[in-house]
Design an enzyme around this catalytic site. Structure first.
Site, PDB file in Angstrom:
ATOM      1  N   GLU A   1       3.753  13.413  -4.684  1.00  8.12           N
ATOM      2  CA  GLU A   1       3.135  13.363  -3.362  1.00  8.12           C
ATOM      3  C   GLU A   1       3.912  14.245  -2.397  1.00  8.12           C
ATOM      4  O   GLU A   1       5.081  13.998  -2.119  1.00  8.12           O
ATOM      5  CB  GLU A   1       3.106  11.919  -2.846  1.00  8.12           C
TER       6      GLU A   1
ATOM      7  N   CYS B   1      -1.884   9.199   2.982  1.00 10.35           N
ATOM      8  CA  CYS B   1      -1.605   8.707   1.636  1.00 10.35           C
ATOM      9  C   CYS B   1      -2.798   8.842   0.699  1.00 10.35           C
ATOM     10  O   CYS B   1      -2.634   9.040  -0.498  1.00 10.35           O
ATOM     11  CB  CYS B   1      -1.128   7.259   1.688  1.00 10.35           C
TER      12      CYS B   1
ATOM     13  N   GLU C   1       0.885  -1.175   0.000  1.00 13.82           N
ATOM     14  CA  GLU C   1       0.000   0.000   0.000  1.00 13.82           C
ATOM     15  C   GLU C   1       0.911   1.209   0.000  1.00 13.82           C
ATOM     16  O   GLU C   1       1.602   1.484   0.977  1.00 13.82           O
ATOM     17  CB  GLU C   1      -0.912  -0.035   1.229  1.00 13.82           C
TER      18      GLU C   1
END
Length: 489
Positions: A396, A298, A264
């Site tokens: 990100e 996230c 993940e």
């Protein structure tokens, strides 16, 4: 002293000198220690031992013995394992305020968030999988196409290495730990360097719950320890949550070993604000979807896709949302935005803000400066006039930085949302439920919310593209910790 910890009465600094391995507190192989600091103050709040390869070997060996025990955890009836998971959930509930406090102190998560996530989700996930383990059969008889019958038998994989990050350390640990345990596996947990005091508290809960020795083993952090566990011959599966860069390395190593892995990874999710969205009524949900945990999330929808017909209104809404958020000490219940987890991470987030300014995006509010004297703070920052191809829209940032991108029509909004290497989360905001589902189904992502975002224990959670592989939560999460064994009758 049963938990190997003591507090300095004058400073409330916690000292741990042992590791929880094979159901007991053990002295580590090294005398080195790691200092844990407060994200809000920069001050030391604890000391924990450093784990070495020798300690990892001991933890894996303990997990292997517990798994191989002919009358042990793996052979227990699912109902018996479920009772043990319920006991652990009860012990976590008894420690929830302290767990929330420790997490917030370390990673900057506002206490109002940690008490609802880090203190509550682990027990909830345990109870969900305790129930699921009792309900789902481990054997299924299927009539054969070629005659006869097949018995499909589900068995645990073995020893699981769970490598977890600092942003939601307990929540993400139990996304792995709960289904792995429910399936009959044993586990070695390796936390992040930034969040270790909460895992010491978890160790105390495991001991108090009477979980058999070796079923859960908890290391601290040590140089190269994650990579060592990934390649350890005694490990049967790796479950990792963290950055895409590290995830690629783990996937490569796991591929060489033909070892199952669940990853993940990162995200750069989009919030698709359709032209009929009710912003004011959804203000709290919009904040949670994009700025939860100071943006250190996230799945956060940090690309805000706004229709040109309402672009100025959307920009003003987010400006007001950011400027109305209380920035402060993570332990203050009134805080909405706490500090970044570390000084180095703060500097990284600031560098992205500076890059956005340099690339010509309009700085609406916030910016690289913080007026706070102590701690690793970043003001919530809103950029307008952002090109989706720009660095701040594609990479990100993992902080309270939002980029507002204009679009014309639903089709262009979907195209922009999908123009990303990531695909973990996302949101659609509209008053038309049929339109919302139609749009949501076209966004290339593992999960997406309509007028809110919150993963549900019963639904599979995970990403596509550079956001990972495999799924956690739901029956699918349990299946990832089981082997399928076909017996032809």
């Amino acid at each position: 002293m049963t938990n190997a910890a003591q507090a300095d009465s004058t400073s409330d600094i916690l000292f741990y000198d042992s590791l929880f391995i094979d159901g007991e507190w053990r002295k580590p192989a090294s005398s080195d220690s790691h200092s844990v600091t407060s994200a809000s103050t920069g001050q030391v709040i604890g000391h924990v031992p450093v784990s070495t390869y020798t300690d990892a070997d001991a933890a894996v060996a303990a997990a292997r013995r517990a798994f191989a025990d002919p009358t042990g955890w793996a052979t227990w009836h699912p109902t018996e394992r479920a009772r043990a998971l319920q006991r652990l959930a009860d012990q976590l509930d008894a420690r929830k305020e302290e767990m929330a406090r420790r997490v917030s102190s370390q990673n900057g998560m506002p206490y109002s968030t940690s008490i609802n996530f880090e203190a509550a989700v682990p027990a909830g996930v345990l109870r969900y999988y305790a129930t699921l383990a009792e309900q789902m059969p481990t054997e299924e008889r299927r009539p054969g196409v070629l005659g006869g019958t097949s018995l499909v038998h589900r068995t645990p994989l073995g020893v699981i290495a769970a490598i977890v990050p600092w942003n939601y350390p307990q929540t993400l640990t139990f996304f792995k730990l709960a289904p792995a345990l429910a399936a009959g596996n044993t586990v070695v947990v390796k936390p992040s360097t930034e969040t270790l005091l909460d895992f010491a508290l978890l160790s105390e809960a495991v001991a108090a719950a009477g979980i058999p020795a070796g079923v859960i083993n908890i290391l601290t952090s040590g140089r190269g320890l994650g990579a060592y566990l990934v390649g350890h011959p005694g490990v049967d599966k790796i479950s990792f949550t963290g950055s895409t860069a590290v995830g690629r390395e783990i996937a490569g190593r796991a591929g060489q070993l033909l070892r199952p892995v669940t990853l993940e990874l990162g995200g750069k999710s989009a919030a698709l604000i359709l032209d009929d969205a009710d912003l004011e009524s959804n203000a709290e949900a919009l904040f949670i979807a994009s700025l939860l945990n100071n943006g250190q999330t996230c799945f956060a929808s940090t690309r805000i896709l706004a229709p040109r017909s309402r672009y100025a209104e959307v920009v003003e809404f987010y400006k007001t949302l950011a400027e109305g958020s209380v920035v402060g000490d993570a332990l203050d219940p009134a805080t909405h935005i706490g500090p970044m987890v570390s000084s180095s991470h703060r500097d990284k987030v600031v560098s992205y803000i500076e890059r956005g300014i340099a690339d010509g995006a309009t700085l609406v509010t916030g910016g690289p400066r913080s007026d706070r004297e102590h701690g690793w703070f970043v003001q919530p920052t809103i950029f307008a006039d952002v090109d989706n191809a720009s660095v701040i829209a594609q990479e990100e940032i993992f902080g309270p930085v939002l980029s507002i991108i204009a679009y014309e029509g639903d089709d262009e909004a979907i195209r922009i949302a999908n123009d990303s290497e990531f695909g973990l989360g996302g949101t659609v905001w509209t008053t038309d439920s049929e339109r919302a589902e139609r749009v949501a189904k076209q966004v290339q992502t593992g999960t997406i919310g309509i007028n809110h975002y919150l993963p549900d224990f019963a639904a599979p959670y995970g990403g596509v593209k550079a956001s990972g592989m495999g799924r956690e939560l739901g029956p699918e999460g349990l299946a990832h910790y089981q082997n399928l064994h076909s017996i032809y009758l």
